[in-house]
Design a protein around this motif. Structure first.
Motif, PDB file in Angstrom:
ATOM      1  N   LEU A  44       0.840  -1.198   0.000  1.00  0.00           N
ATOM      2  CA  LEU A  44       0.000   0.000   0.000  1.00  0.00           C
ATOM      3  C   LEU A  44       0.877   1.252   0.000  1.00  0.00           C
ATOM      4  O   LEU A  44       0.635   2.183  -0.777  1.00  0.00           O
ATOM      5  N   GLN A  45       1.895   1.268   0.841  1.00  0.00           N
ATOM      6  CA  GLN A  45       2.781   2.428   0.928  1.00  0.00           C
ATOM      7  C   GLN A  45       3.497   2.670  -0.393  1.00  0.00           C
ATOM      8  O   GLN A  45       3.580   3.800  -0.874  1.00  0.00           O
ATOM      9  N   LYS A  46       3.977   1.603  -1.011  1.00  0.00           N
ATOM     10  CA  LYS A  46       4.681   1.730  -2.290  1.00  0.00           C
ATOM     11  C   LYS A  46       3.717   2.153  -3.407  1.00  0.00           C
ATOM     12  O   LYS A  46       4.039   3.027  -4.209  1.00  0.00           O
ATOM     13  N   HIS A  47       2.542   1.542  -3.425  1.00  0.00           N
ATOM     14  CA  HIS A  47       1.542   1.854  -4.456  1.00  0.00           C
ATOM     15  C   HIS A  47       1.116   3.312  -4.396  1.00  0.00           C
ATOM     16  O   HIS A  47       0.966   3.970  -5.424  1.00  0.00           O
ATOM     17  N   SER A  48       0.914   3.819  -3.196  1.00  0.00           N
ATOM     18  CA  SER A  48       0.413   5.182  -3.011  1.00  0.00           C
ATOM     19  C   SER A  48       1.529   6.205  -2.830  1.00  0.00           C
ATOM     20  O   SER A  48       1.254   7.398  -2.776  1.00  0.00           O
ATOM     21  N   ASP A  49       2.773   5.725  -2.720  1.00  0.00           N
ATOM     22  CA  ASP A  49       3.936   6.595  -2.571  1.00  0.00           C
ATOM     23  C   ASP A  49       3.741   7.602  -1.434  1.00  0.00           C
ATOM     24  O   ASP A  49       3.825   8.814  -1.627  1.00  0.00           O
ATOM     25  N   VAL A  50       3.457   7.060  -0.237  1.00  0.00           N
ATOM     26  CA  VAL A  50       3.251   7.926   0.927  1.00  0.00           C
ATOM     27  C   VAL A  50       4.394   7.739   1.921  1.00  0.00           C
ATOM     28  O   VAL A  50       4.957   6.654   2.035  1.00  0.00           O
ATOM     29  N   ASN A  51       4.721   8.814   2.627  1.00  0.00           N
ATOM     30  CA  ASN A  51       5.793   8.762   3.625  1.00  0.00           C
ATOM     31  C   ASN A  51       5.278   8.922   5.042  1.00  0.00           C
ATOM     32  O   ASN A  51       5.963   8.590   5.992  1.00  0.00           O
ATOM     33  N   SER A  52       4.060   9.439   5.173  1.00  0.00           N
ATOM     34  CA  SER A  52       3.481   9.698   6.481  1.00  0.00           C
ATOM     35  C   SER A  52       2.077   9.090   6.529  1.00  0.00           C
ATOM     36  O   SER A  52       1.359   9.136   5.535  1.00  0.00           O
ATOM     37  N   VAL A  53       1.692   8.552   7.673  1.00  0.00           N
ATOM     38  CA  VAL A  53       0.351   7.977   7.785  1.00  0.00           C
ATOM     39  C   VAL A  53      -0.719   9.044   7.596  1.00  0.00           C
ATOM     40  O   VAL A  53      -1.807   8.759   7.086  1.00  0.00           O
ATOM     41  N   ASN A  54      -0.421  10.259   7.974  1.00  0.00           N
ATOM     42  CA  ASN A  54      -1.406  11.334   7.884  1.00  0.00           C
ATOM     43  C   ASN A  54      -1.642  11.790   6.440  1.00  0.00           C
ATOM     44  O   ASN A  54      -2.620  12.470   6.165  1.00  0.00           O
ATOM     45  N   THR A  55      -0.762  11.390   5.507  1.00  0.00           N
ATOM     46  CA  THR A  55      -0.954  11.781   4.106  1.00  0.00           C
ATOM     47  C   THR A  55      -1.748  10.749   3.317  1.00  0.00           C
ATOM     48  O   THR A  55      -2.071  10.981   2.156  1.00  0.00           O
ATOM     49  N   VAL A  56      -2.061   9.609   3.929  1.00  0.00           N
ATOM     50  CA  VAL A  56      -2.864   8.581   3.251  1.00  0.00           C
ATOM     51  C   VAL A  56      -4.315   9.049   3.218  1.00  0.00           C
ATOM     52  O   VAL A  56      -4.888   9.407   4.245  1.00  0.00           O
ATOM     53  N   LYS A  57      -4.890   9.034   2.036  1.00  0.00           N
ATOM     54  CA  LYS A  57      -6.275   9.462   1.836  1.00  0.00           C
ATOM     55  C   LYS A  57      -7.126   8.273   1.403  1.00  0.00           C
ATOM     56  O   LYS A  57      -6.612   7.249   0.955  1.00  0.00           O
ATOM     57  N   TYR A  58      -8.426   8.459   1.518  1.00  0.00           N
ATOM     58  CA  TYR A  58      -9.363   7.416   1.085  1.00  0.00           C
ATOM     59  C   TYR A  58      -9.119   7.054  -0.381  1.00  0.00           C
ATOM     60  O   TYR A  58      -9.168   5.884  -0.753  1.00  0.00           O
ATOM     61  N   SER A  59      -8.815   8.038  -1.210  1.00  0.00           N
ATOM     62  CA  SER A  59      -8.585   7.783  -2.642  1.00  0.00           C
ATOM     63  C   SER A  59      -7.378   6.868  -2.849  1.00  0.00           C
ATOM     64  O   SER A  59      -7.378   6.032  -3.758  1.00  0.00           O
ATOM     65  N   HIS A  60      -6.351   6.981  -1.995  1.00  0.00           N
ATOM     66  CA  HIS A  60      -5.203   6.074  -2.080  1.00  0.00           C
ATOM     67  C   HIS A  60      -5.649   4.633  -1.808  1.00  0.00           C
ATOM     68  O   HIS A  60      -5.278   3.713  -2.543  1.00  0.00           O
ATOM     69  N   LEU A  61      -6.429   4.489  -0.756  1.00  0.00           N
ATOM     70  CA  LEU A  61      -6.894   3.148  -0.378  1.00  0.00           C
ATOM     71  C   LEU A  61      -7.807   2.568  -1.447  1.00  0.00           C
ATOM     72  O   LEU A  61      -7.706   1.381  -1.786  1.00  0.00           O
ATOM     73  N   GLU A  62      -8.676   3.401  -1.979  1.00  0.00           N
ATOM     74  CA  GLU A  62      -9.611   2.953  -3.010  1.00  0.00           C
ATOM     75  C   GLU A  62      -8.858   2.469  -4.257  1.00  0.00           C
ATOM     76  O   GLU A  62      -9.157   1.401  -4.789  1.00  0.00           O
ATOM     77  N   ARG A  63      -7.870   3.230  -4.713  1.00  0.00           N
ATOM     78  CA  ARG A  63      -7.088   2.830  -5.890  1.00  0.00           C
ATOM     79  C   ARG A  63      -6.285   1.560  -5.610  1.00  0.00           C
ATOM     80  O   ARG A  63      -6.201   0.666  -6.452  1.00  0.00           O
ATOM     81  N   PHE A  64      -5.699   1.487  -4.421  1.00  0.00           N
ATOM     82  CA  PHE A  64      -4.920   0.298  -4.057  1.00  0.00           C
ATOM     83  C   PHE A  64      -5.808  -0.946  -4.041  1.00  0.00           C
ATOM     84  O   PHE A  64      -5.438  -1.985  -4.590  1.00  0.00           O
ATOM     85  N   LEU A  65      -6.967  -0.844  -3.413  1.00  0.00           N
ATOM     86  CA  LEU A  65      -7.862  -2.003  -3.310  1.00  0.00           C
ATOM     87  C   LEU A  65      -8.461  -2.377  -4.660  1.00  0.00           C
ATOM     88  O   LEU A  65      -8.694  -3.561  -4.929  1.00  0.00           O
ATOM     89  N   THR A  66      -8.678  -1.422  -5.522  1.00  0.00           N
ATOM     90  CA  THR A  66      -9.160  -1.717  -6.876  1.00  0.00           C
ATOM     91  C   THR A  66      -8.098  -2.516  -7.631  1.00  0.00           C
ATOM     92  O   THR A  66      -8.415  -3.504  -8.302  1.00  0.00           O
TER      93      THR A  66
END
Length: 167
Positions: A44-66
């Motif tokens: 998930l972190q690699k797919h969404s290219d996030v460095n902080s938990v607070n920068t993860v958005k619903y759209s990141h999770l939605e794209r990852f799960l899709t």
């Protein structure tokens, strides 16, 4: 909070495994779920290219799960959703998030797989072709254990009480 620090702390807190991110080997029987959870959250972190938990958005999770839905069955996807929700719930409990991005994720419809049972002639065919592995197949057929679990058992996994062997 940095994503990787949060992940390492989560695995340590929930599964009791310290320094999971730098761990070279895992016990494939006792630590299988912890490793699977960590690997999923790293993907998930690699797919969404996030460095902080607070920068993860619903759209990141939605794209990852899709994207993940194209790789796994719905039952596995639901387990992945459950793990993601637990991780972000953990982060939310520690106030590392302004808003939990996983709260809107819904499980997908899953079907019960067709269960197949060997017929007597099929069992005989397997056992007659098993060669040196006959005992392995007898144990697998008698217990229903997966081959990957059977390969890891040792004599310490068995106990004899009153002339009865327990696994």
């Amino acid at each position: 909070k940095k994503y990787l620090d949060a992940l390492d702390e989560y695995i340590s807190s929930v599964y009791g495994i310290k320094d999971a991110l730098s761990r070279p080997t895992w016990h494939q029987w006792k630590e299988r779920q912890a490793q699977a959870v960590m690997n999923l959250l790293l993907r998930l972190q690699k797919h969404s290219d996030v460095n902080s938990v607070n920068t993860v958005k619903y759209s990141h999770l939605e794209r990852f799960l899709t994207a993940r839905a194209h790789e796994v069955q719905n039952n596995t996807l639901n387990k992945n959703i459950q793990w993601i929700k637990r991780f972000f719930g953990y982060c939310d409990d520690r106030e590392w998030l302004e808003k939990d991005p996983s709260r809107r994720i819904k499980k997908v419809k899953a079907t019960t797989p067709f269960r197949y049972h060997f017929k007597k002639d099929e069992i005989q065919q397997v056992l007659s072709n098993a060669g040196d592995y006959r005992s392995f197949f007898v144990l697998a057929l008698a217990t229903g254990l997966r081959a990957c679990d059977l390969w890891t058992i040792t004599t310490q996994d068995f106990e004899v009480i009153d002339n009865t062997m327990y696994f």
